[in-house]
Design a protein around this motif. Sequence first.
Motif, PDB file in Angstrom:
ATOM      1  N   ILE A   1      12.675  -3.821   5.983  1.00 12.40           N
ATOM      2  CA  ILE A   1      11.985  -2.491   6.158  1.00 12.40           C
ATOM      3  C   ILE A   1      11.158  -1.847   6.815  1.00 12.40           C
ATOM      4  O   ILE A   1      11.544  -0.702   8.035  1.00 12.40           O
ATOM      5  CB  ILE A   1      11.330  -2.214   4.483  1.00 12.40           C
ATOM      6  CG1 ILE A   1      12.424  -2.588   3.165  1.00 12.40           C
ATOM      7  CG2 ILE A   1      10.596  -0.761   4.411  1.00 12.40           C
ATOM      8  CD1 ILE A   1      11.177  -2.443   1.584  1.00 12.40           C
ATOM      9  N   TYR A   2      10.396  -2.538   7.661  1.00  9.79           N
ATOM     10  CA  TYR A   2       9.713  -2.471   8.262  1.00  9.79           C
ATOM     11  C   TYR A   2      10.312  -1.893  10.082  1.00  9.79           C
ATOM     12  O   TYR A   2      10.521  -0.986  10.258  1.00  9.79           O
ATOM     13  CB  TYR A   2       9.205  -3.845   9.081  1.00  9.79           C
ATOM     14  CG  TYR A   2       8.616  -3.492  10.288  1.00  9.79           C
ATOM     15  CD1 TYR A   2       6.790  -2.980  10.900  1.00  9.79           C
ATOM     16  CD2 TYR A   2       8.761  -4.650  11.042  1.00  9.79           C
ATOM     17  CE1 TYR A   2       6.284  -3.818  11.429  1.00  9.79           C
ATOM     18  CE2 TYR A   2       8.177  -4.771  12.674  1.00  9.79           C
ATOM     19  CZ  TYR A   2       7.097  -3.792  12.978  1.00  9.79           C
ATOM     20  OH  TYR A   2       6.308  -3.978  14.019  1.00  9.79           O
ATOM     21  N   GLU A   3      12.042  -2.741  10.113  1.00  8.14           N
ATOM     22  CA  GLU A   3      12.747  -2.527  11.220  1.00  8.14           C
ATOM     23  C   GLU A   3      13.174  -1.174  11.055  1.00  8.14           C
ATOM     24  O   GLU A   3      13.679  -0.677  11.836  1.00  8.14           O
ATOM     25  CB  GLU A   3      13.551  -3.668  11.324  1.00  8.14           C
ATOM     26  CG  GLU A   3      12.865  -4.777  11.866  1.00  8.14           C
ATOM     27  CD  GLU A   3      13.868  -5.532  12.039  1.00  8.14           C
ATOM     28  OE1 GLU A   3      15.016  -6.174  11.916  1.00  8.14           O
ATOM     29  OE2 GLU A   3      12.861  -7.142  12.814  1.00  8.14           O
ATOM     30  N   ASN A   4      13.091  -0.974   9.979  1.00  4.13           N
ATOM     31  CA  ASN A   4      14.441   0.561   9.666  1.00  4.13           C
ATOM     32  C   ASN A   4      13.429   1.769   9.383  1.00  4.13           C
ATOM     33  O   ASN A   4      14.197   2.755   8.040  1.00  4.13           O
ATOM     34  CB  ASN A   4      15.394  -0.088   8.658  1.00  4.13           C
ATOM     35  CG  ASN A   4      16.544  -1.029   8.844  1.00  4.13           C
ATOM     36  OD1 ASN A   4      17.068  -0.904   9.709  1.00  4.13           O
ATOM     37  ND2 ASN A   4      16.346  -2.549   8.837  1.00  4.13           N
ATOM     38  N   THR A   5      12.499   2.004   9.444  1.00  2.34           N
ATOM     39  CA  THR A   5      11.388   2.867   8.555  1.00  2.34           C
ATOM     40  C   THR A   5      10.711   3.574  10.553  1.00  2.34           C
ATOM     41  O   THR A   5      11.215   3.032  10.813  1.00  2.34           O
ATOM     42  CB  THR A   5      10.594   2.438   8.007  1.00  2.34           C
ATOM     43  OG1 THR A   5       9.923   1.009   8.390  1.00  2.34           O
ATOM     44  CG2 THR A   5      10.556   2.637   6.545  1.00  2.34           C
TER      45      THR A   5
END
Length: 323
Positions: free
Chosen positions: A178-182
């Motif tokens: 999620i961190y990498e895709n937000t």
Amino acid sequence: MIFDIHGDIWTDVTTKRIDGVKDVIRTYHLDRFKKGNMAGGIFVIWADPPHDTRPRERFIESVRAMSSEIWQNQDIIKIIYNSNDFYKAVEENKLGILIGVEGLSSLGEDIEGLYSLYQIGIRHCSLTWNEENPLATGIDGDINRGLTKLGKEAIKIIEDLGIILDVSHANDKTFWDIYENTNKPFIASHSNCRSLCDVRRNLTDDQIRAIGEKDGLVGLNGFNKFVHKEREKQTVEYLASHVDHIVELIGIDHVAFGFDFFEYLEDNTTDSFVEGEYKGTIGLEDISKTDNLINVLRKRGYKEEDIEKISYKNFLNIMDKVL
């Protein structure tokens, strides 16, 4: 004034309304909210065990119960979408409620259902509770499985709509995916510090720093098992140490209250994930005891401005950035 960014109130409303009880918030919770100076919060729809085996049906039941409760209690409830709505609710002496969803298992693979959730007023969601689902993986799932391709597409819709994304209950791989895709800030609405209490539901220091980097928010969880592993240290004072640690890592602007109190849940729900009798955090057994935590923070040198930020202003800031 307190804004509790995680409460399972709609679960209690659903359970009682199915049994024919009305005015659940007014009758069972409002006095306690007032004693705790609670002005509002994120009230989440959740497929509570044993209904997690039928999440779509439970979601529909919850929306029906929630909608009736809101309509029939407009004198004490105001649904909010931004900070101005919250302050209007306070002026009108109403609870300012942001509607959330804890886990999207009810959608299955139908991520376009997110548009429907938005249209019925939902402005907060987590992808998963503890389970694996078509979008992501919770703490009870495969440690090597994280966000799915469908989950990445769901995040794009969530950010496009302006819904606050929540990573509490996600396993470590899902968190970092999620961190990498937000692109927008996200929150962990009810998670403490793993370095102080080593359980999977709490956040590592690196995860807390990552939330700070995203300009997000960590909500302090009042569940005693996430405060300390030793019962005698499951106290409001030790819970305040989690506040200290988060502030040391990412600053005063990135911490809030997400208490996750259990008075909204039936025993057949809590028995599925709590071993033994639930006794609560000593000194913060329910929302009416929040002054005990505030007083500990004051004694530790937090200024009134700091306490206001933690209590409600930090979340209002996130609302206005994301929504």
